[in-house]
Structures are given as C-alpha cells and as structure tokens.
Design an enzyme around this catalytic site. Structure first.
Site, PDB file in Angstrom:
ATOM      1  CB  ILE B 148      -1.134  -0.055   0.715  1.00  0.00           C
ATOM      2  CG1 ILE B 148      -1.972  -1.543   1.807  1.00  0.00           C
ATOM      3  CG2 ILE B 148      -1.851   1.147   1.572  1.00  0.00           C
ATOM      4  CD1 ILE B 148      -2.065  -1.086   0.023  1.00  0.00           C
ATOM      5  CD  GLU B 350      -2.478   2.862 -10.305  1.00  0.00           C
ATOM      6  OE1 GLU B 350      -1.245   2.393  -9.422  1.00  0.00           O
ATOM      7  OE2 GLU B 350      -3.208   3.409  -8.886  1.00  0.00           O
TER       8      GLU B 350
HETATM    9  C1  LIG Z   1       5.638  -0.224  -5.662  1.00  0.00           C
HETATM   10  C2  LIG Z   1       4.647  -0.359  -5.934  1.00  0.00           C
HETATM   11  C3  LIG Z   1       3.629   0.469  -4.674  1.00  0.00           C
HETATM   12  C4  LIG Z   1       1.812  -0.217  -5.429  1.00  0.00           C
HETATM   13  N1  LIG Z   1       1.253  -0.023  -4.623  1.00  0.00           N
HETATM   14  C5  LIG Z   1      -0.478  -0.127  -4.104  1.00  0.00           C
HETATM   15  C6  LIG Z   1      -1.491   0.316  -2.974  1.00  0.00           C
HETATM   16  O1  LIG Z   1      -1.177   1.752  -3.412  1.00  0.00           O
HETATM   17  N2  LIG Z   1      -2.701   0.204  -3.463  1.00  0.00           N
HETATM   18  C7  LIG Z   1      -3.069  -1.200  -4.404  1.00  0.00           C
HETATM   19  O2  LIG Z   1      -3.290  -1.935  -3.433  1.00  0.00           O
HETATM   20  N3  LIG Z   1      -1.725  -2.341  -4.322  1.00  0.00           N
HETATM   21  C8  LIG Z   1      -0.357  -1.744  -5.112  1.00  0.00           C
HETATM   22  N4  LIG Z   1       0.472  -2.423  -4.983  1.00  0.00           N
HETATM   23  C9  LIG Z   1       0.083  -3.618  -6.266  1.00  0.00           C
HETATM   24  C10 LIG Z   1      -0.485  -3.765  -7.167  1.00  0.00           C
HETATM   25  O3  LIG Z   1      -1.576  -3.276  -7.566  1.00  0.00           O
HETATM   26  C11 LIG Z   1       0.454  -5.191  -7.347  1.00  0.00           C
HETATM   27  O4  LIG Z   1       1.658  -5.478  -7.745  1.00  0.00           O
HETATM   28  C12 LIG Z   1      -0.294  -6.081  -9.526  1.00  0.00           C
HETATM   29  O5  LIG Z   1      -1.439  -5.586  -8.731  1.00  0.00           O
HETATM   30  C13 LIG Z   1      -0.001  -6.777  -9.870  1.00  0.00           C
HETATM   31  O6  LIG Z   1      -0.553  -7.662  -8.391  1.00  0.00           O
HETATM   32  P1  LIG Z   1       0.380  -8.844  -8.320  1.00  0.00           P
HETATM   33  O7  LIG Z   1       1.791  -8.276  -7.915  1.00  0.00           O
HETATM   34  O8  LIG Z   1       0.169  -9.410  -6.927  1.00  0.00           O
HETATM   35  O9  LIG Z   1       0.824  -9.770  -9.332  1.00  0.00           O
HETATM   36  P2  LIG Z   1       0.948 -10.947  -9.890  1.00  0.00           P
HETATM   37  O10 LIG Z   1      -0.777 -10.626 -10.148  1.00  0.00           O
HETATM   38  O11 LIG Z   1       0.496 -11.892  -9.187  1.00  0.00           O
HETATM   39  O12 LIG Z   1       1.113 -11.589 -11.049  1.00  0.00           O
HETATM   40  C14 LIG Z   1       2.078 -11.675 -11.397  1.00  0.00           C
HETATM   41  C15 LIG Z   1       2.733 -11.704 -13.000  1.00  0.00           C
HETATM   42  O13 LIG Z   1       1.354 -12.397 -13.254  1.00  0.00           O
HETATM   43  C16 LIG Z   1       1.090 -11.516 -14.227  1.00  0.00           C
HETATM   44  N5  LIG Z   1      -0.402 -12.180 -14.964  1.00  0.00           N
HETATM   45  C17 LIG Z   1      -1.031 -12.073 -13.608  1.00  0.00           C
HETATM   46  N6  LIG Z   1      -2.354 -12.228 -14.458  1.00  0.00           N
HETATM   47  C18 LIG Z   1      -2.606 -12.923 -15.635  1.00  0.00           C
HETATM   48  C19 LIG Z   1      -3.094 -12.238 -17.313  1.00  0.00           C
HETATM   49  N7  LIG Z   1      -4.683 -12.927 -16.467  1.00  0.00           N
HETATM   50  N8  LIG Z   1      -2.391 -13.050 -18.082  1.00  0.00           N
HETATM   51  C20 LIG Z   1      -1.116 -12.664 -17.887  1.00  0.00           C
HETATM   52  N9  LIG Z   1      -0.383 -12.568 -17.714  1.00  0.00           N
HETATM   53  C21 LIG Z   1      -1.013 -12.350 -16.069  1.00  0.00           C
HETATM   54  C22 LIG Z   1       1.321 -10.104 -13.662  1.00  0.00           C
HETATM   55  O14 LIG Z   1       0.564  -9.639 -15.690  1.00  0.00           O
HETATM   56  C23 LIG Z   1       2.707 -10.105 -13.125  1.00  0.00           C
HETATM   57  O15 LIG Z   1       3.730 -10.152 -14.751  1.00  0.00           O
HETATM   58  C24 LIG Z   1       1.969  -1.966  -5.346  1.00  0.00           C
HETATM   59  C25 LIG Z   1       2.698  -2.591  -6.074  1.00  0.00           C
HETATM   60  C26 LIG Z   1       4.074  -1.758  -6.323  1.00  0.00           C
HETATM   61  C27 LIG Z   1       5.007  -2.936  -6.880  1.00  0.00           C
END
Ligand SMILES: Cc1cc2nc3c(=O)[nH]c(=O)nc-3n(C[C@H](O)[C@H](O)[C@H](O)COP(=O)(O)OP(=O)(O)OC[C@H]3O[C@@H](n4cnc5c(N)ncnc54)[C@H](O)[C@@H]3O)c2cc1C
Lengths: 86, 378
Positions: B148, B350
């Site tokens: 977050i 995002e």
């Molecule tokens: C610095 C930073 C700040 C952040 N700030 C916030 C915040 O303020 N609030 C908040 O709510 N979240 C925040 N996040 C979280 C961010 O929104 C998530 O990291 C993001 O949505 C990806 O989710 P995940 O990390 O669980 O990756 P996952 O969803 O597990 O994905 C892992 C990989 O699989 C790929 N993937 C997933 N689904 C598919 C699909 N259907 N087809 C093909 N490829 C796929 C993704 O592209 C990624 O490469 C932040 C993250 C970071 C790194």
C-alpha cells in the site's frame, strides 16, 4: 420509458460492440458481450447523455445489465429530477 | 508549454528533483514537501473548486503528474493514490464522510491511501478476501492489504472488501483501533513511497464509511484505477523526459572512441527513440485526458493504451539511459539508476503490462462477435 431512450442506449452499446446485435432485454454481461470494465463506460455514457449523476443507491450492476434496465434507471432519475424541480 | 505546466516544472526543478535521491535514500518524502505540494492545492487537484478543491481539468492534472514524475516517481505515486482516494470520496462518499474528510483531504492535511491488493489478490481483484461484515448499521472489516503506497503515513484508507451483497469500498480512519500497519522497505523502485502492509482486525466502521454502495466496489475501484492509470501514464512520460535530459547531457560531454558520445550514430539512434517515445506517450496521455474532459466513455480504453505505451516506453528509455551512462548509470545514487528501478514499477502498478495487453486486446476483439455471445448472430 420512451423508445428514444432505449434506442439511444442500444445505439451506444452496439457502437461499442460493432459486431453484436442485442435485444432490449438481453443481459449483456451474461451473454459475454460486456465485461465488468464496460460497466464504467456505461456509467460515463449514462451520466453524460442523460445529464444526471448516478446516485449511490442506484450504483448496482443490475441497473446496467440490459437496455431495458438502463432505460428504467434513466426513467427513475428523470422522475426524481422532475419531482425535485416541480 | 502552458503556464500551468511551466509552474509545475519550476516547482519540480526547485523543490523535488534536486532532493529526489535524498528522499530515496531516506525512503520517505519529508513533511515540507507534502506541505509545499499542499500550498499549491495539488493534493486536491481532482476535486472541483465548488467542493473546495483546485478543480484541474484532466489535461492539466496529467501535466502535473508528468512533471512530478519527472522529478520523483515516489512523490508522484503518493499523489496518484491520494488523487484516487480523493476522487472516490468526492464522487461516491456519503455526505457525512465528505463533510468529515474532504476539507483536509484537498489540502493534504489528511493523506489518503488506496487498499486493494492483498497477499492472494493482485491482478485479479475478484480474489479479494478481506471481509466487511454488516453489524447493525456498522460494518466490521477483517483482512490484510499489502503493497500500500503511502500506507506508512496515511490518515485515511480507501479499503476494498467483500460484503454479503458483493464487493464494496470503505473509508477507514487510520486511528481506528482495528488498524495496524507495518512498513515495507527496500523495494526495487519508488523507494520513498512509504509502502506498508495494512492489517484490519475487527475494524468497525460506521455505515457512512461505505463509498458507493455494497456491491458497487468494482465500479468504485474501476473509476479510481482509471484515474490512477492516467496518473501513472503521465508519470511514465516524466521518467522518459528525465532519462532524455540525463542522456543528452551525459553524451554531449563524454569523449570515447575518438569523439563525443553524442556523435556516434548508435547513440543517436537511442536518443531519437527516447524523444519519439516521449512525444507518442504524451499524445496518448493527452488523448485519454481529453476524452475524460469530454465525458467520452472511450476514455477508459484510451487510458489503458496510454498507460501501456508510456510505461513500457519508460522502461525502454531508462534501460537505454543506464546503458549510455555506462558504469555511472549503475552507480548508487545516480538518478538514471533510480529512473531504471522506478520504470520497472510503472510496468507493474495500476495493471501490469500483461494485464494492459489482455485488456487492450479484449477491446480490439469487440469488433468481432464474442465466442459465447448468443446475441452475436442475430
Ligand atoms: C511499488 C508498488 C506500489 C504499489 N502500491 C499499491 C497501492 O497503493 N495499493 C494497492 O492496492 N496495490 C498496490 N500495489 C500492488 C500492485 O497493484 C500489484 O502488485 C499489481 O496489481 C500486480 O499484482 P501482483 O503483484 O500480485 O502480481 P500477480 O497478479 O501475481 O502477477 C504476477 C505476474 O503475472 C502476470 N499475470 C497476472 N495475471 C495475468 C494474466 N491474466 N495474463 C497474463 N499475465 C498475468 C502479471 O502481469 C505479473 O507479471 C503496489 C505494488 C508496487 C510494486
């Protein structure tokens, strides 16, 4: 609700999905035409076309599922506005 | 350049860019910078003047986020989530919540964070496991939010949770005894964005904390994320611009291979790609913003496209910037080192690059009948 309203709504949906034709009662989410992301497009469309802001109590997916449901939402809001000014 | 953009640029050159590496080292944005942004009214830029905000149109908002992103992606990230929260509060918050929070949110006296992601819910927001259980007129929230931005310092969280009627968004006061947070440090990029894990345990909130309606959480999230995506796209343009500035300055002064680096054709090819990507990304951001200002639903897809192009272009530009700086670009504390790490984050937040691709392709396939659309053949 007027046929015009329904036609405007139908035209918008078909404009966004040019290859699809739908009936006024088709559930556009259930038949795979629209995804949940499209719901936001519908909110923007409704608000800008019919000139009201969808109130929180009407912010339900059910109100955006079909031409008929959207037209009913528009009718309710128009009545509210008319009631408010009258 | 518009007068507004000139003002943003001057602010960033004076107050943000010279200190961005210090923010990064300290892993925090100091209070004086928060206050300086607030003094300009930029924490409330998305809220109309009639509601106490600054009421920028979307093109001006994008220019602000680009310029801040040019100086410091961490500050831009904090501005992004605050803007998303402020928008949701203004747009869908209850009258009581708006009265309580909006005056302080628009000045930045109350800092907002956006809590969607969880340990098991990332790209797929339908996996959110945090629950909001109705209890009389209250709701009781339980769950864990991770990654977050601004979570360490936020005063107000916009939290997404499941209710018996479907997903919903809630405003949670950080002073609520049911809230605890732990910092997440040493992240690859946007290191000064004060990330936290936020834990909600028996966290009781009044019914007026509901944003939108129970069951409308996805709409609220989509609306806020659409704005966040525009901001990240704009911020990515800022990264490209900063990479370009650093690269032309460095290559114009460094002699290798019998001449200045700037005179080598291979160097020029990279510089021309950066400039072209910058202009293209800016145009896409500007198009998305224009469509928002016009209330055109196409803005949703235009924003995905802008974010996809701008974030991937920022990664390309940052990779080339490090390359053309040689070892210097790898050095701790060198700005292009930071741009490189920040650019990677732009490809994840995002909506990751892959999610952008999936969504944009889905939009393209609207031109042909959906595989399971019974209405398609009619
Ligand atoms: C610095 C930073 C700040 C952040 N700030 C916030 C915040 O303020 N609030 C908040 O709510 N979240 C925040 N996040 C979280 C961010 O929104 C998530 O990291 C993001 O949505 C990806 O989710 P995940 O990390 O669980 O990756 P996952 O969803 O597990 O994905 C892992 C990989 O699989 C790929 N993937 C997933 N689904 C598919 C699909 N259907 N087809 C093909 N490829 C796929 C993704 O592209 C990624 O490469 C932040 C993250 C970071 C790194």
């Amino acid at each position: 609700m007027s046929d015009d309203t329904r036609a405007t709504i139908r035209q918008f949906i078909c404009g966004r999905f040019p290859s699809v034709s739908i009936s006024d009662t088709d559930d556009i989410f259930a038949i795979g035409v629209a995804t949940s992301l499209f719901a936001m497009e519908l909110v923007i469309f409704v608000e800008n076309t019919f000139g009201f802001q969808v109130p929180n109590e009407e912010l339900e997916m059910a109100n955006f599922r079909s031409v008929e449901a959207i037209a009913a939402l528009v009718a309710r809001q128009s009545a509210t506005v008319a009631g408010g000014t009258g | 350049m518009t007068p507004e953009r000139s003002a943003f640029r001057a602010f960033v050159d004076e107050t943000v860019a010279p200190r961005a590496d210090e923010f990064e080292r300290d892993e925090r944005i100091p209070d004086d910078v928060y206050k300086a942004v607030g003094a300009h009214g930029w924490w409330g830029a998305v809220v109309p003047a009639s509601a106490g905000g600054t009421g920028f149109d979307m093109r001006t908002l994008a220019a602000l986020h680009e310029e801040i992103g040019r100086g410091c992606s961490s500050l831009r990230s904090l501005l992004t989530v605050h803007t998303m929260g402020a928008y949701a509060l203004y747009r869908w918050g209850s009258a009581a919540a708006r009265e309580q929070w909006l005056p302080d949110v628009v000045t930045g006296a109350a800092r907002m964070a956006f809590c969607l992601t969880e340990p098991q819910a990332g790209s797929d927001a339908t996996m959110v496991a945090t629950t909001a259980t109705p209890d009389g007129s209250d709701f009781v929230l339980d769950g864990v939010k991770r990654w977050i931005t601004g979570g360490q310092v936020a005063d107000l969280f916009l939290v997404f949770a499941r209710t018996p009627r479907g997903p919903a968004a809630f405003l949670v006061d950080a002073r609520n005894p049911g809230v605890s947070r732990s910092p997440i440090s040493n992240v690859l990029g946007t290191r000064a964005s004060m990330l936290a894990e936020v834990r909600l345990t028996g966290c009781r909130v009044p019914g007026t904390a509901l944003v939108g309606a129970a069951g409308a959480g996805m709409l609220v999230a989509t609306g806020a994320l659409d704005l966040g995506r525009l901001s990240v796209a704009a911020g990515s343009c800022g990264i490209i611009d900063a990479c370009l500035d650093a690269t032309v300055a460095h290559t114009a002064g460094r002699v290798q291979g019998g001449g200045l680096l700037r005179d080598h054709q291979l160097v020029r090819a990279k510089v021309s790609d950066m400039l072209t990507d910058l202009y293209a990304a800016r145009e896409l951001v500007s198009r998305a913003a224009r469509l928002k200002d016009a209330g055109d639903p196409e803005t949703i897809n235009a924003t995905w496209v802008a974010k996809y192009h701008a974030s991937t272009a920022a990664m390309r530009a940052a990779t080339d910037a490090v390359q053309l700086h040689g070892a210097l670009g790898c050095a701790d504390g060198h700005p292009v080192n930071r741009y490189f790490r920040d650019a990677k984050v732009m490809e994840i937040i995002e909506g990751s690059t892959q999610i952008q691709q999936v969504t944009i392709a889905e939009h393209a396939y609207r031109r042909v009948p959906a595989a399971n659309a019974s209405g398609g053949a009619r």
